[in-house]
Structure formats: structure tokens, C-alpha cells
Design a protein around this motif. Structure first.
Motif, PDB file in Angstrom:
ATOM      1  N   UNK A 115      48.850  30.372  27.623  1.00 54.34           N
ATOM      2  CA  UNK A 115      47.682  31.077  27.104  1.00 54.34           C
ATOM      3  C   UNK A 115      46.385  30.723  27.799  1.00 54.34           C
ATOM      4  N   UNK A 116      46.481  29.916  28.859  1.00 50.56           N
ATOM      5  CA  UNK A 116      45.270  29.507  29.576  1.00 50.56           C
ATOM      6  C   UNK A 116      44.898  30.534  30.642  1.00 50.56           C
ATOM      7  N   UNK A 117      43.602  30.631  30.874  1.00 49.49           N
ATOM      8  CA  UNK A 117      43.096  31.514  31.922  1.00 49.49           C
ATOM      9  C   UNK A 117      43.542  30.977  33.277  1.00 49.49           C
ATOM     10  N   UNK A 118      44.195  31.833  34.072  1.00 54.03           N
ATOM     11  CA  UNK A 118      44.737  31.402  35.366  1.00 54.03           C
ATOM     12  C   UNK A 118      44.053  32.075  36.555  1.00 54.03           C
ATOM     13  N   UNK A 119      43.117  32.958  36.298  1.00 52.64           N
ATOM     14  CA  UNK A 119      42.416  33.640  37.377  1.00 52.64           C
ATOM     15  C   UNK A 119      42.278  35.120  37.090  1.00 52.64           C
ATOM     16  N   UNK A 152      41.459  36.727  46.340  1.00 49.93           N
ATOM     17  CA  UNK A 152      40.391  36.585  47.320  1.00 49.93           C
ATOM     18  C   UNK A 152      39.027  36.311  46.697  1.00 49.93           C
ATOM     19  N   UNK A 153      38.905  36.528  45.407  1.00 52.24           N
ATOM     20  CA  UNK A 153      37.646  36.266  44.716  1.00 52.24           C
ATOM     21  C   UNK A 153      37.934  35.352  43.536  1.00 52.24           C
ATOM     22  N   UNK A 154      37.154  34.313  43.419  1.00 56.41           N
ATOM     23  CA  UNK A 154      37.308  33.380  42.303  1.00 56.41           C
ATOM     24  C   UNK A 154      36.386  33.815  41.172  1.00 56.41           C
ATOM     25  N   UNK A 155      36.964  34.318  40.094  1.00 54.17           N
ATOM     26  CA  UNK A 155      36.194  34.641  38.898  1.00 54.17           C
ATOM     27  C   UNK A 155      36.232  33.414  38.002  1.00 54.17           C
ATOM     28  N   UNK A 215      27.397  37.462  39.457  1.00 54.64           N
ATOM     29  CA  UNK A 215      28.332  37.678  40.561  1.00 54.64           C
ATOM     30  C   UNK A 215      29.681  38.263  40.147  1.00 54.64           C
ATOM     31  N   UNK A 216      29.905  38.437  38.853  1.00 56.67           N
ATOM     32  CA  UNK A 216      31.195  38.908  38.358  1.00 56.67           C
ATOM     33  C   UNK A 216      30.972  40.067  37.399  1.00 56.67           C
ATOM     34  N   UNK A 217      31.866  41.068  37.426  1.00 54.90           N
ATOM     35  CA  UNK A 217      31.778  42.181  36.482  1.00 54.90           C
ATOM     36  C   UNK A 217      32.029  41.719  35.053  1.00 54.90           C
ATOM     37  N   UNK A 218      32.841  40.695  34.930  1.00 50.85           N
ATOM     38  CA  UNK A 218      33.091  40.102  33.621  1.00 50.85           C
ATOM     39  C   UNK A 218      33.285  38.602  33.795  1.00 50.85           C
ATOM     40  N   UNK A 219      32.998  37.886  32.711  1.00 51.17           N
ATOM     41  CA  UNK A 219      33.155  36.439  32.721  1.00 51.17           C
ATOM     42  C   UNK A 219      34.229  36.075  31.709  1.00 51.17           C
ATOM     43  N   UNK A 220      35.348  35.513  32.146  1.00 47.65           N
ATOM     44  CA  UNK A 220      36.374  35.060  31.210  1.00 47.65           C
ATOM     45  C   UNK A 220      35.828  33.894  30.383  1.00 47.65           C
ATOM     46  N   UNK A 221      36.167  33.875  29.103  1.00 48.14           N
ATOM     47  CA  UNK A 221      35.696  32.823  28.194  1.00 48.14           C
ATOM     48  C   UNK A 221      36.906  32.030  27.712  1.00 48.14           C
ATOM     49  N   UNK A 258      40.014  33.165  25.572  1.00 51.47           N
ATOM     50  CA  UNK A 258      39.524  33.714  24.300  1.00 51.47           C
ATOM     51  C   UNK A 258      39.098  35.174  24.415  1.00 51.47           C
ATOM     52  N   UNK A 259      38.749  35.606  25.620  1.00 46.94           N
ATOM     53  CA  UNK A 259      38.273  36.969  25.831  1.00 46.94           C
ATOM     54  C   UNK A 259      37.356  37.005  27.032  1.00 46.94           C
ATOM     55  N   UNK A 260      36.525  38.047  27.096  1.00 49.24           N
ATOM     56  CA  UNK A 260      35.613  38.188  28.226  1.00 49.24           C
ATOM     57  C   UNK A 260      34.215  38.556  27.738  1.00 49.24           C
ATOM     58  N   UNK A 261      33.270  38.333  28.615  1.00 47.30           N
ATOM     59  CA  UNK A 261      31.917  38.844  28.428  1.00 47.30           C
ATOM     60  C   UNK A 261      31.678  39.790  29.589  1.00 47.30           C
TER      61      UNK A 261
END
Length: 134
Positions: free
Chosen positions: A44-48, A81-84, A102-108, A116-119
Motif C-alpha cells: 500500500x506504499x507509494x512506489x512512484x 523518467x520523472x520523479x514525482x 513541478x508536478x501535476x499532482x502530489x502524492x500524499x 493516502x491520495x493526491x493533491x
């Protein structure tokens, strides 16, 4: 203001598992009209984040890879190729805004790195437009 006010919860966000195939990822991007999608691991962890560009580069750099063959290519093997970067749910607004520039969305994530979701940058801009121009 806390960054949680901008959170679009996981239940409302399309994401893929790191065990999904390249084809499944492409189908999710198409279904939701996304250009990038968060990847979540088996815990369940954010992996990229996987982008359309990542898929195109994989196709270009894999001789003989066909559309049907993409079903056997795990997302975890695709070079990104892009690190979010993600942000901790209790982080300062400034941290989140720096990433959103720098990102269209930010993972939270929570303290354990669980997604948990995105902003969405769009929501931040709309909020500031409403509150600064009033």
C-alpha cells in the motif's frame, strides 16, 4: 491551512499496483484520461508515478514488443523518467506547494509511506484564485 484540506482520497483516485502489467497501466491511463498515474506497491506504499512517456520509451527501447506483449511486462520493470515526489500528510503547506510547482499532482503519504491520495495542482490554483482575487 493544512494540506489535508486539498487531499483527494485514495478511494477517489485511479492508481495501479506495481504488479500490474504495462497493458493494464495503459488501459487505466486511457480510461481516466490521465497522462500519469500513481503506482502503489503490495503493502500500500507509494512506489512512484508512471507516465505516458515512460510507456512510450519502454515501447521504443524494447525490440519486438507488441501491444499484446505488453500484458506480460510488469509495471515494476518500466524505467520512470520523472520523479514525482510524495509529501507527508502533516507536512507544511510550503513543502506541498514546492512539489506542486513541478508536478501535476502530489502524492500524499502517511508516516509509513502508505499512499493516502493526491493533491492536484489544479485544485491548489483554483483555491488561491478564489481567495486571492476576492
Amino acid at each position: 491551512m493544512e494540506i489535508s484540506a486539498f487531499l483527494l482520497p485514495k478511494e477517489e483516485v485511479a492508481y495501479i499496483s506495481s504488479s500490474h502489467s504495462m497493458l493494464e497501466a495503459m488501459e487505466q491511463l486511457e480510461k481516466h484520461s490521465y497522462t500519469a498515474i500513481p503506482i502503489i506497491d503490495e503493502t500500500g506504499k507509494y512506489a512512484g508515478t508512471l507516465s505516458e512517456g515512460d510507456l512510450l520509451w519502454k515501447l521504443k527501447r524494447t525490440p519486438g514488443l507488441t501491444f499484446e506483449g505488453m500484458a506480460s511486462v510488469p509495471v515494476s520493470t518500466i524505467q520512470r523518467h520523472v520523479l514525482n515526489e510524495s509529501v507527508y500528510i502533516r507536512a507544511e503547506m510550503e513543502d506541498m506547494l514546492t512539489l506542486a510547482a513541478d508536478q501535476n499532482f502530489v502524492p500524499v503519504v502517511d508516516q509509513d509511506g502508505v499512499f493516502l491520495g493526491i493533491i492536484r495542482r489544479k485544485d491548489i490554483i483554483e483555491y488561491y484564485t478564489r481567495n486571492i482575487t476576492d
